[in-house]
Design an enzyme around this catalytic site. Structure first.
Site: not given
Length: 172
Positions: A12, A40, A125
């Site tokens: 992203c 990750h 987050e």
């Protein structure tokens, strides 16, 4: 064998930006550490380690004068403050969409809104988002949790979501 790569394959925007920031800092010859793995993906993390980038798990592991890069999902307000007091250069790779949520909940909670964060409470987050709230805040993940919230009809409410949360579950 034929391999088809999906149009949306890859990272992203926020992750791509974070990876670029690590690469730039490492190539500039700085002593670089990422607060947790920048992504990750063990292959990417290993490649960065070969470039001299260290992965640390807490701000206190950073050495004064080094560059500490914050991952794309951000960190808590307290972690920012600890890093600022340590004499390190902070490169904030928090996704701009996540930063926008931090600003929204900080502003709205200061105005007396109850904040509802839709997402996983244990996700970094969401932990970061929650830390920017000054008053009443809830984290919910399921429709049942939403239905069981005790909020009065006259209460001002601001609803935000973890950026990677399942859209269908959010709509529910």
């Amino acid at each position: 064998m034929s391999i088809t790569v999906a149009e949306s394959a890859g990272f992203c925007f926020g992750v791509s930006r974070a990876v670029e920031l690590v690469e730039e800092a490492a190539k500039a010859g700085k002593k670089v550490a990422t607060l947790g793995p920048i992504i990750h993906n063990r292959h990417a993390v290993n490649r960065f380690e070969e470039m001299g980038v260290q992965v640390i798990s807490a701000p206190e592991e950073a050495t004064p004068g080094s560059t500490v890069i914050i991952r794309s999902h951000g960190v808590t307000k307290a972690v920012y403050e600890r890093l600022e007091n340590m004499g390190v250069e902070i490169v904030d790779a928090t996704c701009p969409f996540v930063q926008k949520i931090h600003r929204i909940v900080e502003e709205k909670s200061a105005e007396g809104y109850t904040i509802i964060i839709v997402g996983s409470a244990s996700h970094p987050e969401v932990e970061g988002i929650r830390s920017w709230c000054q008053g009443r805040a809830f984290v919910i993940k399921t429709l049942e949790e939403a239905q069981n919230l005790e909020i009065s009809a006259d209460e001002k409410v601001c609803v935000v979501s973890q950026t990677t949360f399942n859209y269908k579950k959010f709509k529910d």
